[in-house]
Design a protein around this motif. Structure first.
Motif, mmCIF file in Angstrom:
data_model
loop_
_atom_site.group_PDB
_atom_site.id
_atom_site.type_symbol
_atom_site.label_atom_id
_atom_site.label_comp_id
_atom_site.label_asym_id
_atom_site.label_seq_id
_atom_site.Cartn_x
_atom_site.Cartn_y
_atom_site.Cartn_z
ATOM 1 N N LYS A 103 0.838 -1.204 0.000
ATOM 2 C CA LYS A 103 0.000 0.000 0.000
ATOM 3 C C LYS A 103 0.876 1.259 0.000
ATOM 4 O O LYS A 103 0.632 2.205 -0.769
ATOM 5 N N LEU A 104 1.892 1.280 0.842
ATOM 6 C CA LEU A 104 2.757 2.449 0.913
ATOM 7 C C LEU A 104 3.574 2.624 -0.366
ATOM 8 O O LEU A 104 3.820 3.757 -0.806
ATOM 9 N N THR A 105 3.963 1.517 -0.972
ATOM 10 C CA THR A 105 4.689 1.599 -2.251
ATOM 11 C C THR A 105 3.833 2.294 -3.300
ATOM 12 O O THR A 105 4.309 3.184 -4.028
ATOM 13 N N ALA A 106 2.570 1.911 -3.391
ATOM 14 C CA ALA A 106 1.667 2.514 -4.379
ATOM 15 C C ALA A 106 1.476 4.007 -4.115
ATOM 16 O O ALA A 106 1.450 4.815 -5.052
ATOM 17 N N ILE A 107 1.341 4.383 -2.848
ATOM 18 C CA ILE A 107 1.151 5.794 -2.507
ATOM 19 C C ILE A 107 2.368 6.616 -2.924
ATOM 20 O O ILE A 107 2.240 7.684 -3.535
ATOM 21 N N ILE A 108 3.567 6.125 -2.616
ATOM 22 C CA ILE A 108 4.788 6.870 -2.932
ATOM 23 C C ILE A 108 5.072 6.846 -4.430
ATOM 24 O O ILE A 108 5.456 7.849 -5.030
ATOM 25 N N ARG A 109 4.862 5.690 -5.067
ATOM 26 C CA ARG A 109 5.160 5.531 -6.495
ATOM 27 C C ARG A 109 4.201 6.309 -7.382
ATOM 28 O O ARG A 109 4.613 6.924 -8.384
ATOM 29 N N ASP A 110 2.919 6.312 -7.045
ATOM 30 C CA ASP A 110 1.900 6.834 -7.950
ATOM 31 C C ASP A 110 1.489 8.273 -7.668
ATOM 32 O O ASP A 110 0.542 8.788 -8.274
ATOM 33 N N ASN A 111 2.161 8.935 -6.737
ATOM 34 C CA ASN A 111 1.846 10.317 -6.413
ATOM 35 C C ASN A 111 3.132 11.137 -6.331
ATOM 36 O O ASN A 111 4.229 10.584 -6.195
ATOM 37 N N ASN A 112 2.964 12.444 -6.401
ATOM 38 C CA ASN A 112 4.112 13.350 -6.325
ATOM 39 C C ASN A 112 4.426 13.641 -4.853
ATOM 40 O O ASN A 112 4.090 14.699 -4.332
ATOM 41 N N GLN A 136 8.298 0.593 10.323
ATOM 42 C CA GLN A 136 9.529 1.152 9.764
ATOM 43 C C GLN A 136 9.997 0.337 8.563
ATOM 44 O O GLN A 136 10.337 0.890 7.520
ATOM 45 N N ARG A 137 10.009 -0.994 8.688
ATOM 46 C CA ARG A 137 10.460 -1.839 7.574
ATOM 47 C C ARG A 137 9.571 -1.675 6.349
ATOM 48 O O ARG A 137 10.053 -1.603 5.212
ATOM 49 N N ALA A 138 8.260 -1.645 6.585
ATOM 50 C CA ALA A 138 7.333 -1.475 5.463
ATOM 51 C C ALA A 138 7.570 -0.149 4.751
ATOM 52 O O ALA A 138 7.544 -0.082 3.514
ATOM 53 N N SER A 139 7.814 0.905 5.512
ATOM 54 C CA SER A 139 8.050 2.225 4.925
ATOM 55 C C SER A 139 9.355 2.252 4.145
ATOM 56 O O SER A 139 9.414 2.779 3.022
ATOM 57 N N GLU A 140 10.417 1.673 4.727
ATOM 58 C CA GLU A 140 11.705 1.633 4.041
ATOM 59 C C GLU A 140 11.624 0.794 2.769
ATOM 60 O O GLU A 140 12.156 1.178 1.714
ATOM 61 N N ASN A 141 10.947 -0.351 2.857
ATOM 62 C CA ASN A 141 10.790 -1.207 1.673
ATOM 63 C C ASN A 141 9.968 -0.518 0.596
ATOM 64 O O ASN A 141 10.232 -0.681 -0.608
ATOM 65 N N ALA A 142 8.971 0.250 1.012
ATOM 66 C CA ALA A 142 8.134 0.974 0.052
ATOM 67 C C ALA A 142 8.937 2.051 -0.663
ATOM 68 O O ALA A 142 8.791 2.252 -1.878
ATOM 69 N N LEU A 143 9.777 2.741 0.076
ATOM 70 C CA LEU A 143 10.621 3.762 -0.539
ATOM 71 C C LEU A 143 11.532 3.141 -1.594
ATOM 72 O O LEU A 143 11.704 3.683 -2.694
ATOM 73 N N LYS A 144 12.115 1.985 -1.276
ATOM 74 C CA LYS A 144 12.991 1.303 -2.226
ATOM 75 C C LYS A 144 12.207 0.802 -3.442
ATOM 76 O O LYS A 144 12.633 0.961 -4.589
ATOM 77 N N ALA A 145 11.043 0.193 -3.173
ATOM 78 C CA ALA A 145 10.255 -0.394 -4.258
ATOM 79 C C ALA A 145 9.637 0.658 -5.178
ATOM 80 O O ALA A 145 9.322 0.365 -6.338
#
Length: 237
Positions: A181-190, A208-217
């Motif tokens: 979910k966090l990956t989609a939010i960061i990837r698909d928005n400015n 924390q891990r989910a957020s860090e992984n989302a930033l990378k993904a």
């Protein structure tokens, strides 16, 4: 017929949407950032929308208007409920964005002095409920916060939420990995930046891990930081 009906002053309206939420009949919509009375026959003239308006943009007037159509209101409410049920939707997850001042602000309370104002800039805020794409994410500074941080850290609103879009969650209670979910939010928005606020307890490591992984993904390189709050309400790092 001449009857009492609400009047909206668009000059005063800040588009917060509180009146539309307060109107159980569905007479008000937010259009181009302003509240509009779009269904005059849905307005019962009782004014449930008045107390929620922070700018005093709503008042009563007596003028020519269609009669209140209770049957049409009930039919619309039933249709909306059926649509929400069939789509798995929830009235509480309807997206809203609030107009907030970014500088330090307080609200005066008669005979009680002043109190801080809320810095929550959008609804919903739960990670499980927030959509992956929404207008409030455009150009946003994203705050990803563990549920407990707002209760443990006294100045959460002014110091961390002010000027940001806040999403909250608890991986232990939700029993879910937020990474996708966090990956989609960061990837698909400015998204301009990400701040992660967690408690010192081990279970917050999942957030924390989910957020860090989302930033990378996401494939994006944006500024980010992690802040840890102690159980007694202190910033540890």
């Amino acid at each position: 017929m001449i009857r009492k009906i609400i009047k909206i002053d668009e000059e005063k309206c800040n588009g917060c949407g509180l009146c539309a939420s307060a109107c159980h009949e569905g007479a008000i919509d937010i259009i181009d950032g302003k509240a509009r009375l779009v269904r005059e026959n849905f307005c019962d003239g009782l004014g449930d929308c008045l107390p929620g308006c922070p700018t005093g943009a709503i008042s009563f007037e007596e003028r020519e208007a269609p009669a209140y159509d209770e049957a049409a209101v009930k039919a619309a409410q039933l249709a909306a409920a059926d649509e929400e049920h069939s789509s798995g939707g929830c009235p509480g997850s309807k997206t809203m964005q609030f107009a907030r001042e970014t500088e330090m602000a307080q609200t005066e309370i008669p005979d009680a002095g002043f109190r801080p104002v809320s810095r929550l800039n959008q609804w919903p805020c739960q990670i499980k409920l927030v959509p992956t794409q929404a207008s409030f994410f455009d150009g946003a500074k994203l705050l990803i916060a563990a549920d407990c941080t707002a209760y443990a850290y006294a100045n959460m609103h002014e110091e961390f939420m002010n000027g940001k879009i806040t999403v909250i969650g608890c991986p232990k209670l939700d029993a879910v990995d937020y990474t996708e979910k966090l990956t989609a939010i960061i990837r698909d928005n400015n998204i301009r930046s990400v701040t992660i606020i967690r408690m010192e307890v081990p279970c917050c490591g999942g957030l924390q891990r989910a957020s860090e992984n989302a930033l990378k993904a996401s494939g994006k390189f944006i500024p980010w930081q992690i802040v840890t709050i102690s159980r007694d309400g202190q910033v540890l790092d």
